[in-house]
Design a protein around this motif. Structure first.
Motif, PDB file in Angstrom:
ATOM      1  N   ALA A 326     -29.743  -4.578 -81.549  1.00 53.54           N
ATOM      2  CA  ALA A 326     -30.640  -3.809 -80.389  1.00 53.54           C
ATOM      3  C   ALA A 326     -29.654  -2.704 -79.654  1.00 53.54           C
ATOM      4  O   ALA A 326     -30.210  -1.630 -79.318  1.00 53.54           O
ATOM      5  N   SER A 327     -28.401  -3.043 -79.484  1.00 54.59           N
ATOM      6  CA  SER A 327     -27.598  -2.434 -78.628  1.00 54.59           C
ATOM      7  C   SER A 327     -26.952  -0.969 -79.353  1.00 54.59           C
ATOM      8  O   SER A 327     -27.370  -0.104 -78.739  1.00 54.59           O
ATOM      9  N   LEU A 328     -26.688  -1.382 -80.660  1.00 55.03           N
ATOM     10  CA  LEU A 328     -26.336  -0.231 -81.260  1.00 55.03           C
ATOM     11  C   LEU A 328     -27.499   0.780 -81.682  1.00 55.03           C
ATOM     12  O   LEU A 328     -27.323   2.034 -81.645  1.00 55.03           O
ATOM     13  N   ALA A 329     -28.383   0.313 -82.322  1.00 51.25           N
ATOM     14  CA  ALA A 329     -29.526   1.187 -82.515  1.00 51.25           C
ATOM     15  C   ALA A 329     -30.082   2.114 -81.477  1.00 51.25           C
ATOM     16  O   ALA A 329     -30.306   3.118 -81.673  1.00 51.25           O
ATOM     17  N   GLY A 330     -29.882   1.478 -80.244  1.00 44.53           N
ATOM     18  CA  GLY A 330     -30.565   2.148 -79.256  1.00 44.53           C
ATOM     19  C   GLY A 330     -29.453   3.232 -78.445  1.00 44.53           C
ATOM     20  O   GLY A 330     -29.923   4.340 -77.771  1.00 44.53           O
ATOM     21  N   ARG A 331     -28.131   2.846 -78.791  1.00 40.94           N
ATOM     22  CA  ARG A 331     -27.049   4.090 -78.103  1.00 40.94           C
ATOM     23  C   ARG A 331     -26.533   4.826 -79.276  1.00 40.94           C
ATOM     24  O   ARG A 331     -26.235   5.982 -78.901  1.00 40.94           O
ATOM     25  N   PHE A 332     -26.287   4.204 -80.308  1.00 37.09           N
ATOM     26  CA  PHE A 332     -25.472   5.113 -81.425  1.00 37.09           C
ATOM     27  C   PHE A 332     -26.461   5.491 -82.512  1.00 37.09           C
ATOM     28  O   PHE A 332     -25.889   6.282 -83.369  1.00 37.09           O
ATOM     29  N   ASP A 333     -27.560   4.908 -82.477  1.00 34.72           N
ATOM     30  CA  ASP A 333     -28.636   5.804 -83.528  1.00 34.72           C
ATOM     31  C   ASP A 333     -27.977   4.895 -84.930  1.00 34.72           C
ATOM     32  O   ASP A 333     -28.018   5.730 -85.999  1.00 34.72           O
ATOM     33  N   VAL A 334     -27.467   3.705 -84.952  1.00 33.75           N
ATOM     34  CA  VAL A 334     -26.952   3.149 -86.182  1.00 33.75           C
ATOM     35  C   VAL A 334     -28.070   2.026 -86.531  1.00 33.75           C
ATOM     36  O   VAL A 334     -28.051   1.293 -85.462  1.00 33.75           O
ATOM     37  N   ALA A 335     -28.336   1.643 -87.755  1.00 35.73           N
ATOM     38  CA  ALA A 335     -28.967   0.396 -88.168  1.00 35.73           C
ATOM     39  C   ALA A 335     -28.181  -0.179 -89.392  1.00 35.73           C
ATOM     40  O   ALA A 335     -28.115   0.434 -90.567  1.00 35.73           O
ATOM     41  N   LEU A 336     -27.364  -1.106 -89.159  1.00 36.82           N
ATOM     42  CA  LEU A 336     -26.788  -1.721 -90.285  1.00 36.82           C
ATOM     43  C   LEU A 336     -27.177  -3.099 -90.593  1.00 36.82           C
ATOM     44  O   LEU A 336     -27.370  -3.807 -89.273  1.00 36.82           O
ATOM     45  N   ASP A 337     -27.072  -3.766 -91.781  1.00 36.55           N
ATOM     46  CA  ASP A 337     -27.384  -5.056 -92.037  1.00 36.55           C
ATOM     47  C   ASP A 337     -26.128  -6.104 -91.840  1.00 36.55           C
ATOM     48  O   ASP A 337     -25.167  -5.861 -92.514  1.00 36.55           O
ATOM     49  N   TRP A 338     -26.268  -6.882 -90.926  1.00 38.14           N
ATOM     50  CA  TRP A 338     -25.027  -7.888 -90.743  1.00 38.14           C
ATOM     51  C   TRP A 338     -25.352  -9.292 -91.303  1.00 38.14           C
ATOM     52  O   TRP A 338     -24.557 -10.219 -90.877  1.00 38.14           O
ATOM     53  N   SER A 339     -26.448  -9.504 -91.820  1.00 38.97           N
ATOM     54  CA  SER A 339     -27.117 -10.822 -92.203  1.00 38.97           C
ATOM     55  C   SER A 339     -25.829 -11.555 -93.118  1.00 38.97           C
ATOM     56  O   SER A 339     -26.169 -12.658 -93.280  1.00 38.97           O
ATOM     57  N   ASP A 340     -25.224 -10.722 -93.746  1.00 35.89           N
ATOM     58  CA  ASP A 340     -24.446 -11.680 -94.834  1.00 35.89           C
ATOM     59  C   ASP A 340     -22.850 -11.763 -93.957  1.00 35.89           C
ATOM     60  O   ASP A 340     -22.074 -12.492 -94.975  1.00 35.89           O
ATOM     61  N   CYS A 341     -22.930 -11.634 -92.786  1.00 33.31           N
ATOM     62  CA  CYS A 341     -21.508 -12.134 -92.034  1.00 33.31           C
ATOM     63  C   CYS A 341     -21.367 -13.412 -91.768  1.00 33.31           C
ATOM     64  O   CYS A 341     -22.409 -14.230 -91.205  1.00 33.31           O
ATOM     65  N   ALA A 342     -20.340 -14.024 -92.209  1.00 36.31           N
ATOM     66  CA  ALA A 342     -20.273 -15.605 -92.166  1.00 36.31           C
ATOM     67  C   ALA A 342     -19.016 -16.188 -91.842  1.00 36.31           C
ATOM     68  O   ALA A 342     -18.288 -16.591 -92.650  1.00 36.31           O
ATOM     69  N   ILE A 343     -18.616 -15.811 -90.578  1.00 37.52           N
ATOM     70  CA  ILE A 343     -17.159 -16.187 -90.055  1.00 37.52           C
ATOM     71  C   ILE A 343     -17.250 -17.124 -88.734  1.00 37.52           C
ATOM     72  O   ILE A 343     -17.607 -16.712 -87.863  1.00 37.52           O
ATOM     73  N   PRO A 344     -17.403 -18.501 -89.161  1.00 33.48           N
ATOM     74  CA  PRO A 344     -17.392 -19.340 -88.122  1.00 33.48           C
ATOM     75  C   PRO A 344     -16.499 -19.319 -87.228  1.00 33.48           C
ATOM     76  O   PRO A 344     -15.248 -18.975 -87.365  1.00 33.48           O
ATOM     77  N   VAL A 345     -16.598 -19.887 -85.736  1.00 34.21           N
ATOM     78  CA  VAL A 345     -15.315 -20.219 -84.975  1.00 34.21           C
ATOM     79  C   VAL A 345     -14.694 -21.272 -85.637  1.00 34.21           C
ATOM     80  O   VAL A 345     -15.129 -22.227 -85.962  1.00 34.21           O
ATOM     81  N   CYS A 346     -13.338 -21.294 -85.380  1.00 34.35           N
ATOM     82  CA  CYS A 346     -12.354 -22.170 -85.972  1.00 34.35           C
ATOM     83  C   CYS A 346     -12.481 -23.320 -84.975  1.00 34.35           C
ATOM     84  O   CYS A 346     -12.142 -23.130 -83.721  1.00 34.35           O
ATOM     85  N   THR A 347     -12.337 -24.408 -85.321  1.00 27.71           N
ATOM     86  CA  THR A 347     -12.340 -25.920 -84.339  1.00 27.71           C
ATOM     87  C   THR A 347     -10.911 -26.385 -84.484  1.00 27.71           C
ATOM     88  O   THR A 347     -10.320 -26.314 -85.714  1.00 27.71           O
ATOM     89  N   ALA A 348     -10.194 -26.603 -83.524  1.00 27.64           N
ATOM     90  CA  ALA A 348      -9.074 -27.194 -83.487  1.00 27.64           C
ATOM     91  C   ALA A 348      -8.952 -28.522 -84.118  1.00 27.64           C
ATOM     92  O   ALA A 348      -9.793 -29.368 -84.153  1.00 27.64           O
ATOM     93  N   ARG A 349      -7.622 -28.661 -84.966  1.00 32.39           N
ATOM     94  CA  ARG A 349      -7.398 -29.804 -85.583  1.00 32.39           C
ATOM     95  C   ARG A 349      -5.996 -30.323 -85.285  1.00 32.39           C
ATOM     96  O   ARG A 349      -5.305 -29.550 -84.658  1.00 32.39           O
ATOM     97  N   ALA A 350      -5.606 -31.495 -85.697  1.00 29.43           N
ATOM     98  CA  ALA A 350      -4.316 -32.130 -85.579  1.00 29.43           C
ATOM     99  C   ALA A 350      -3.144 -30.977 -85.946  1.00 29.43           C
ATOM    100  O   ALA A 350      -3.426 -30.602 -87.227  1.00 29.43           O
ATOM    101  N   GLY A 351      -2.372 -30.627 -85.322  1.00 24.17           N
ATOM    102  CA  GLY A 351      -1.272 -29.671 -85.703  1.00 24.17           C
ATOM    103  C   GLY A 351      -1.496 -28.516 -85.227  1.00 24.17           C
ATOM    104  O   GLY A 351      -0.542 -27.595 -84.996  1.00 24.17           O
ATOM    105  N   ASP A 352      -2.766 -28.212 -84.523  1.00 30.33           N
ATOM    106  CA  ASP A 352      -2.897 -26.607 -83.971  1.00 30.33           C
ATOM    107  C   ASP A 352      -2.534 -26.522 -82.414  1.00 30.33           C
ATOM    108  O   ASP A 352      -2.411 -25.488 -82.184  1.00 30.33           O
ATOM    109  N   GLU A 353      -2.178 -27.861 -81.884  1.00 35.49           N
ATOM    110  CA  GLU A 353      -1.582 -27.637 -80.481  1.00 35.49           C
ATOM    111  C   GLU A 353      -0.430 -26.616 -80.292  1.00 35.49           C
ATOM    112  O   GLU A 353      -0.637 -25.905 -79.382  1.00 35.49           O
ATOM    113  N   PRO A 354       0.564 -26.512 -80.913  1.00 37.16           N
ATOM    114  CA  PRO A 354       1.592 -25.700 -80.622  1.00 37.16           C
ATOM    115  C   PRO A 354       0.937 -24.172 -80.511  1.00 37.16           C
ATOM    116  O   PRO A 354       1.357 -23.467 -79.603  1.00 37.16           O
ATOM    117  N   PHE A 355       0.160 -23.645 -81.488  1.00 37.14           N
ATOM    118  CA  PHE A 355      -0.245 -22.504 -81.659  1.00 37.14           C
ATOM    119  C   PHE A 355      -1.132 -22.041 -80.361  1.00 37.14           C
ATOM    120  O   PHE A 355      -1.206 -21.181 -79.882  1.00 37.14           O
TER     121      PHE A 355
END
Length: 419
Positions: A326-355
């Motif tokens: 909605a924001s891009l189409a209204g401001r930059f006149d762009v209509a792109l299909d993002w429906s195949d984007c599939a990058i979830p948020v990483c959840t922390a697990r053991a060993g991630d604490e130092p990083f």
């Protein structure tokens, strides 16, 4: 007598080998000097034309109109920038340049263009209709390299925001002018621009998009490749930046506060590559701290100076896609299909604490040291100039925190977070 003749022949052969090695070195130096002379010639023409109140066709002059000016995508490595860049590339009205600061552009040839595809290495990238660098092909110069590209662009200037960098500006304007000559709008997909986002906002008109990914996701992707494929490229990039980059004083202070000043400063890219690989193997803790510091500061800079903040994880949700479309189409006149984007948020697990500890500390210091372009507090004066925008996409102008990837009470992802 025979032994003496053999010794003389060996001595002559060694001298000839030495001369051959020096000849090859001199040829390489001459190629570099030729490219730098071309860049300086273009810059002189640009300055002369500016003095005469006109712009030469060689370097062009991008329009500041957000509906027709260039689109600049600023992202760290492994954040989905190829996916987003390829979406723009698929539209005929755009000419989308892939990683305009990539070090390979210094010696790029038509053969290298043809061979650099998403299938030529285990990239994890989406299928591409053409090789990565196809758009640069008309801009190649004899002997290899892209017109106007200079050796310092990938890493030496990575953290330079407060200098004019005339050659960098001339090179980018030349790419914009090339797209305009074809009647198309230039799009740039960067992985080496977040550390100089303030420079871009000041000198390069157009639409600036900050493509972000949570730090743990970046680290998992880069470190995972080193473990699975033995590929140290993405793990070593922050180390190479620290080894090679010049820095604005306030960025040097930020790195010193994170105890990264002892990293030696080098001027030779080959030596920096070898040193970074050595450090990545022998000092995992330093590698992790450097990774967190470089990408946290890049996140802060790119978000603070962006017209659009686009968390890649948000594009993987229906609510996030609807908001962005909605924001891009209204401001930059762009209509792109993002429906195949599939990058979830990483959840922390053991060993991630130092990083995670390094990442949150670096984010905290980055948010404190990067001036907010919407704030007018006197302590920001003299560092990175403010670039206020009265009409930001995701909320009104005002002080902004860094994007926090947390679900809202409605279950959607915020595309920016206002204070």
């Amino acid at each position: 007598m025979q032994l003496s003749r053999i010794r003389r022949r060996v001595a002559v052969a060694l001298r000839l080998a030495g001369l051959h090695g020096r000849s090859r070195h001199m040829k390489h130096k001459l190629r570099l000097l030729g490219r730098r002379q071309l860049a300086l010639t273009q810059e002189i023409a640009w300055l002369e034309a500016r003095r005469r109140h006109s712009m030469p066709p060689a370097t062009g002059h991008p329009t500041p109109d957000e509906r027709t000016g260039p689109i600049w995508i600023h992202a760290p490595w492994r954040a989905g920038s190829t996916y987003v860049w390829n979406k723009f590339r698929s539209c005929p009205q755009y000419l989308a340049f892939y990683e305009p600061f990539h070090e390979s552009l210094e010696t790029l040839t038509p053969t290298a263009v043809a061979g650099a595809t998403a299938r030529s290495w285990p990239s994890g990238h989406p299928p591409l209709d053409a090789p990565y660098y196809r758009e640069f092909e008309p801009l190649l110069i004899p002997g290899g390299g892209v017109r106007g590209f200079e050796h310092a662009l990938p890493y030496t200037y990575y953290f330079v925001n407060d200098e004019p960098l005339a050659c960098q500006r001339a090179y980018l304007n030349d790419l914009v002018a090339h797209a305009q000559s074809l009647g198309r709008r230039a799009v740039f997909g960067f992985c080496r621009s977040t550390g100089r986002a303030a420079w871009f906002k000041r000198h390069m008109p157009g639409v600036h998009i900050a493509l972000t990914r949570d730090g743990l996701g970046l680290w998992r992707s880069a470190f995972g490749r080193s473990q699975t494929h033995g590929d140290l490229y993405f793990v070593t990039r922050p180390l190479i930046i620290l080894l090679l980059s010049r820095r604005d004083p306030w960025i040097a202070d930020y790195l010193a506060a994170l105890d990264l000043d002892p990293v030696p400063r080098l001027s030779d890219a080959g030596r920096a590559q070898r040193e970074a690989e050595r450090l990545a193997i022998r000092d995992p803790d330093l590698t992790m701290r450097a990774f967190a510091a470089v990408f946290a500061l890049g996140t802060a800079l790119s978000q603070r100076h962006a017209d659009v903040v686009m968390p890649i994880e948000a594009l993987s949700t229906e609510a996030g896609r609807r908001s962005l479309d909605a924001s891009l189409a209204g401001r930059f006149d762009v209509a792109l299909d993002w429906s195949d984007c599939a990058i979830p948020v990483c959840t922390a697990r053991a060993g991630d604490e130092p990083f995670l500890e390094y990442w949150h500390e670096a984010l905290r210091r980055a948010e404190a040291c990067v001036p907010d372009p919407h704030a007018s507090a006197p302590e920001h004066a003299g560092r990175v100039p403010a670039h206020p925008s009265a009409d930001r996409i995701y909320g009104p102008a005002g002080a902004r925190r860094l994007v926090s990837l947390k679900r809202t009470s409605e279950g959607s992802w915020p595309l920016s977070e206002e204070v």
